[in-house]
Design an enzyme around this catalytic site. Structure first.
Site, PDB file in Angstrom:
ATOM      1  N   CYS A  99      -8.274   0.118   9.364  1.00  0.00           N
ATOM      2  CA  CYS A  99      -8.063   0.958   8.182  1.00  0.00           C
ATOM      3  C   CYS A  99      -9.016   2.161   8.174  1.00  0.00           C
ATOM      4  O   CYS A  99      -9.033   2.957   9.106  1.00  0.00           O
ATOM      5  CB  CYS A  99      -8.211   0.095   6.932  1.00  0.00           C
ATOM      6  SG  CYS A  99      -7.640   0.868   5.404  1.00  0.00           S
ATOM      7  N   ILE A 100      -9.845   2.299   7.146  1.00  0.00           N
ATOM      8  CA  ILE A 100     -10.757   3.425   6.996  1.00  0.00           C
ATOM      9  C   ILE A 100     -12.064   3.222   7.762  1.00  0.00           C
ATOM     10  O   ILE A 100     -12.822   4.162   7.978  1.00  0.00           O
ATOM     11  CB  ILE A 100     -11.056   3.672   5.489  1.00  0.00           C
ATOM     12  CG1 ILE A 100     -11.785   4.997   5.253  1.00  0.00           C
ATOM     13  CG2 ILE A 100     -11.862   2.506   4.916  1.00  0.00           C
ATOM     14  CD1 ILE A 100     -10.958   6.220   5.540  1.00  0.00           C
TER      15      ILE A 100
END
Length: 229
Positions: free
Chosen positions: A145-146
């Site tokens: 993800c991030i």
């Protein structure tokens, strides 16, 4: 921490709290742990013993002024207590075959200050030490993800590592600004930097649902374990 079985690969998973907006993305964390077990490996979670940046009411999306919450305590909601959760300061890469970071805004708020400083972010010392020491031993690391932008790029960007957060141009530019190379990627796929043994996948940076996110995370876990051979 209880001694882990020596007959299986051991995977360290770093959490940042509990809840997408102020901690670990719960679906990503659970899918990561599930994928590890499906690969017949062991997992153990780690989290820093610090206060969260803030607390978000996940029903309204607004900051909740009810006091502070501790990242380690909140992470225990995902690990189901303390038996398989330790303070990040206790992490020793010699005890594990690989290291994985699920996403969630806790990566940008609690494990680093990316939410405030963007590509000039500085991860926590314990996070940097965990990543650098694991990489120095030639052991693989997975970023979901991030977390490639919040953790992977700020720490390993100078090595020119390849990473992905999907296709968001602003976040991709933050990765590139650290010296890393962002590669566009679909939610069901992964980017593998075999030279540096780094694997990343977009997960909920793209979505759209649990099934698609699971496919990407399962591929990441499988590849990380292959690189650990």
């Amino acid at each position: 921490m209880n001694k882990l079985k020596e007959t299986k690969k051991n995977v360290a998973v770093v959490l940042s709290g509990c809840g997408v907006f102020d901690g670990t993305e719960i679906h990503e964390a659970v899918l990561t742990l599930l994928a590890i077990e499906e690969e017949d490996a062991n997992w153990h979670c780690f989290a820093p013993k610090i206060d969260q940046m803030h607390v978000i009411n996940h029903n309204t999306g607004e900051e909740d002024n009810v006091g502070t919450r501790n990242v380690l305590s909140e992470s225990s909601r995902i690990s189901r207590g303390s038996e398989k959760l330790s303070e990040l300061s206790e992490y020793d890469p010699e005890d594990f075959d690989c290291l994985i970071f699920p996403g969630g805004f806790g990566s940008a708020k609690n494990l680093s200050d990316f939410a405030i400083k963007g590509h000039e972010a500085t991860p926590l010392d314990s996070v940097s030490l965990a990543v650098r020491s694991t990489h120095a031993l030639g052991k693989p690391i997975g970023f979901i993800c991030i977390s490639p932008a919040c953790i992977g790029a700020p720490i390993l960007g100078s090595l020119g590592v390849s990473l992905t957060i999907g296709n968001d141009p602003d976040t991709a530019s933050a990765i590139n600004a650290c010296g890393a190379a962002h590669l566009d990627c679909s939610v069901e796929d992964i980017v593998v930097d075999k030279e540096n043994k780094i694997v990343s996948t977009p997960a909920y940076m793209l979505g759209p649902g649990i099934r698609q996110v699971r496919t990407g995370i399962s591929k990441l876990v499988a590849e990380v374990l292959v690189l650990a051979d």
